[in-house]
Design a protein around this motif. Structure first.
Motif, mmCIF file in Angstrom:
data_model
loop_
_atom_site.group_PDB
_atom_site.id
_atom_site.type_symbol
_atom_site.label_atom_id
_atom_site.label_comp_id
_atom_site.label_asym_id
_atom_site.label_seq_id
_atom_site.Cartn_x
_atom_site.Cartn_y
_atom_site.Cartn_z
ATOM 1 N N LYS A 1 0.836 -1.208 0.000
ATOM 2 C CA LYS A 1 0.000 0.000 0.000
ATOM 3 C C LYS A 1 0.868 1.254 0.000
ATOM 4 C CE LYS A 1 -3.974 -2.187 2.238
ATOM 5 N NZ LYS A 1 -4.837 -2.251 3.429
ATOM 6 N N VAL A 2 2.002 1.194 0.671
ATOM 7 C CA VAL A 2 2.950 2.315 0.663
ATOM 8 C C VAL A 2 3.536 2.470 -0.736
ATOM 9 C CG1 VAL A 2 5.036 3.267 1.713
ATOM 10 C CG2 VAL A 2 3.501 1.846 3.079
ATOM 11 N N LEU A 3 3.899 1.348 -1.337
ATOM 12 C CA LEU A 3 4.442 1.400 -2.693
ATOM 13 C C LEU A 3 3.403 1.928 -3.686
ATOM 14 C CD1 LEU A 3 6.377 -2.018 -2.766
ATOM 15 C CD2 LEU A 3 7.247 0.267 -2.197
ATOM 16 N N ALA A 4 2.134 1.560 -3.472
ATOM 17 C CA ALA A 4 1.065 2.065 -4.351
ATOM 18 C C ALA A 4 0.923 3.576 -4.221
ATOM 19 C CB ALA A 4 -0.252 1.372 -4.023
ATOM 20 N N ALA A 5 1.066 4.093 -3.012
ATOM 21 C CA ALA A 5 0.994 5.541 -2.808
ATOM 22 C C ALA A 5 2.169 6.234 -3.496
ATOM 23 C CB ALA A 5 0.987 5.863 -1.308
ATOM 24 N N PHE A 6 3.341 5.598 -3.458
ATOM 25 C CA PHE A 6 4.514 6.138 -4.160
ATOM 26 C C PHE A 6 4.268 6.155 -5.669
ATOM 27 C CE2 PHE A 6 8.532 5.132 -6.383
ATOM 28 C CZ PHE A 6 9.277 6.264 -6.061
ATOM 29 N N THR A 7 3.691 5.075 -6.198
ATOM 30 C CA THR A 7 3.375 5.007 -7.626
ATOM 31 C C THR A 7 2.377 6.090 -8.014
ATOM 32 O OG1 THR A 7 3.845 2.646 -7.790
ATOM 33 C CG2 THR A 7 2.323 3.562 -9.422
ATOM 34 N N GLU A 8 1.349 6.254 -7.192
ATOM 35 C CA GLU A 8 0.343 7.284 -7.466
ATOM 36 C C GLU A 8 0.981 8.668 -7.514
ATOM 37 O OE1 GLU A 8 -3.230 9.231 -8.131
ATOM 38 O OE2 GLU A 8 -2.784 7.075 -8.255
ATOM 39 N N LYS A 9 1.955 8.892 -6.687
ATOM 40 C CA LYS A 9 2.606 10.205 -6.606
ATOM 41 C C LYS A 9 3.587 10.447 -7.740
ATOM 42 C CE LYS A 9 5.376 13.001 -3.382
ATOM 43 N NZ LYS A 9 4.425 14.109 -3.246
ATOM 44 N N THR A 10 4.369 9.404 -8.091
ATOM 45 C CA THR A 10 5.499 9.612 -9.006
ATOM 46 C C THR A 10 5.303 9.032 -10.401
ATOM 47 O OG1 THR A 10 6.572 7.528 -8.380
ATOM 48 C CG2 THR A 10 7.070 9.485 -7.032
ATOM 49 N N GLY A 11 4.368 8.091 -10.538
ATOM 50 C CA GLY A 11 4.195 7.430 -11.830
ATOM 51 C C GLY A 11 5.089 6.224 -12.019
ATOM 52 N N ALA A 12 6.006 5.963 -11.091
ATOM 53 C CA ALA A 12 6.910 4.822 -11.217
ATOM 54 C C ALA A 12 6.166 3.519 -10.951
ATOM 55 C CB ALA A 12 8.066 4.964 -10.238
ATOM 56 N N LYS A 13 6.574 2.471 -11.633
ATOM 57 C CA LYS A 13 6.047 1.139 -11.356
ATOM 58 C C LYS A 13 7.016 0.454 -10.394
ATOM 59 C CE LYS A 13 4.977 -3.333 -13.474
ATOM 60 N NZ LYS A 13 5.033 -4.153 -14.710
ATOM 61 N N VAL A 14 6.481 -0.090 -9.308
ATOM 62 C CA VAL A 14 7.334 -0.744 -8.320
ATOM 63 C C VAL A 14 6.932 -2.215 -8.215
ATOM 64 C CG1 VAL A 14 8.223 -0.712 -5.965
ATOM 65 C CG2 VAL A 14 7.462 1.423 -7.030
ATOM 66 N N THR A 15 7.918 -3.109 -8.342
ATOM 67 C CA THR A 15 7.667 -4.532 -8.141
ATOM 68 C C THR A 15 8.326 -4.963 -6.837
ATOM 69 O OG1 THR A 15 9.645 -5.176 -9.393
ATOM 70 C CG2 THR A 15 7.582 -4.965 -10.611
ATOM 71 N N TYR A 16 7.664 -5.881 -6.142
ATOM 72 C CA TYR A 16 8.139 -6.339 -4.831
ATOM 73 C C TYR A 16 8.576 -7.793 -4.918
ATOM 74 C CZ TYR A 16 8.089 -7.720 0.100
ATOM 75 O OH TYR A 16 8.443 -8.199 1.338
#
Length: 439
Positions: free
Chosen positions: A63-78
């Protein structure tokens, strides 16, 4: 023991199931100040982050990574490393294909990977977030050879005494603010016919946690730092003082469920079950992650199961933390932007809305947390300020501070068996420490 600092606040808050999702801080939320990084600046960028979390802990972090994606546009894989972070990262580092960011379960790995030239120094933007949101101690802890590589992103609170409220009420006992009061409370409980403590002596790391809290409080943060680096010996008088206080429990058979023999045969979390499931003892001295076992025993956190801050054994109110350190394995804009976000009050505030999380970031307001107990724990971290310290045994070479049947674990277990021989215990601890630090 390494696993104890990271596994575990998952389940901390059984009362937290009603907590809301982790969106961005509301407008006007002071935690949103100095937000990082710039909005939608990373469209088209893919970032991989590896950490040990699975299950609920992984879902909450995503959920933290999703908030980062929403803010920056970056795709994050875990990617989950499993329990052995080193076994996962080693081959990937050697193969030239590490994740962009990794979360390490103890600070000692920062130095290890820095020595292997596997880490990238943090950017000035990430360091600015660390300087703003953390005490200098945490910056030093994430550094190696003068370079800053890591940021502590998740904490476990290890300065707690859990007690069974009905046992206290039946005995007329009160929570303690000082070590002397704790010993008096233990006597009151013993006189009422209830064993004051269930000790998890078979799990040697629990004894190191007990020592660390007493030592931080009685010897102070400066000596704590020196002992953690073996800059003063374990034969130092300050160590004797802490062991004398431990002996006030270890030396009284009626203070421990089953006496010293019973304590040494009881592992973690069986000691928690003895207090809350079997109701054979009144207190267990351990970290916030006790809550998960409380729930499995059928007790309720905040009702049957209550906490007191670890009582002062000297001039310092002890707050000892375990926790996880995020580092960059690639020097990419995406890696640094994600670390900048995780180090910010904004990122920490998103995470704090999820159950089972505590932030070492002093600018993450306790108001973000979903339940009263976590708010209380977060406030103690903030209130302790510069005196907060990291788990000492996890800062030591593993041969001394993290190996079953060896080093500090073994010597404190032996001291539990024979608490009258303080000088002998110190000499054995020093011999093992000297050997471990030479390697």
């Amino acid at each position: 023991m390494r696993v104890r600092t990271t596994a575990v606040v998952a389940g901390l808050m059984l009362a937290a199931t009603a907590c809301g999702g982790g969106g961005e801080p509301a407008a006007g939320d002071p935690s949103a100040s100095a937000s990082a990084p710039a909005a939608k600046s990373l469209e088209g960028t893919t970032i991989e982050i590896a950490a040990k979390w699975t299950g609920d802990e992984q879902a909450n972090f995503e959920k933290v990574l999703a908030a980062f994606t929403e803010k920056t546009g970056a795709k994050v894989t875990y990617a989950s490393t499993g329990e052995d972070t080193g076994a996962y990262l080693g081959p990937r580092i050697q193969g030239g294909n590490p994740p962009d960011v990794a979360v390490l379960p103890q600070p000692g790995l920062v130095q290890q990977y820095a020595d292997q030239k596997a880490l990238k120094p943090l950017s000035s933007e990430v360091q600015a977030q660390i300087d703003q949101n953390y005490t200098p101690y945490w910056k030093e802890l994430g550094s190696a050879d003068g370079q800053v590589y890591g940021v502590l992103v998740k904490a476990a609170h290890k300065s707690l005494v859990w007690y069974r409220a009905p046992a206290f009420e039946d005995a007329g006992a009160q929570p303690a603010a000082t070590w002397d009061e704790l010993i008096a409370t233990a006597q009151t409980l013993a006189d009422s016919g209830t064993a004051p403590f269930a000790l998890c002596g078979a799990s040697g790391w629990t004894l190191t946690d007990l020592f660390e809290n007493i030592y931080l409080s009685s010897a102070g943060p400066e000596n704590y730092d020196k002992l953690s680096k073996h800059e003063i010996p374990w034969t130092d008088p300050s160590v004797a003082t802490a062991l004398e206080k431990m002996a006030q429990i270890f030396g009284k058979k009626e203070f421990m469920l089953g006496g010293s023999s019973g304590a040494l045969q009881t592992d973690f979390p069986t000691c928690v079950t003895q207090v809350y499931g079997q109701k054979k003892a009144a207190m267990v001295i351990e970290a916030d992650f006790v809550a998960a076992s409380v729930g499995q025993s059928g007790a309720k956190v905040g009702e049957d199961a209550k906490i007191m801050p670890f009582p002062k054994a000297g001039d310092t109110e002890p707050v000892v933390l375990g926790g996880d350190v995020a580092v960059a394995l690639k020097d990419s804009p995406g890696a640094m932007a994600l670390l900048e976000y995780l180090a910010s009050a904004e990122g920490g505030s998103v995470w704090a809305k999820q159950p089972g999380y505590l932030s070492p970031n002093r600018n993450v307001s306790p108001d973000n947390y979903p339940d009263p107990l976590t708010k209380e724990l977060a406030q103690t971290i903030i209130s302790a300020g510069e005196a907060v310290r990291y788990d000492m045994s996890d800062l030591a070479p593993s041969a001394f501070g993290g190996t079953d049947g060896k080093g500090e674990w073994k010597q404190l277990q032996d001291f539990l068996r024979k608490p009258t021989d303080i000088k002998g215990a110190q000499e054995k601890l020093e011999a093992d420490a000297a050997k471990a630090w030479k390697k």
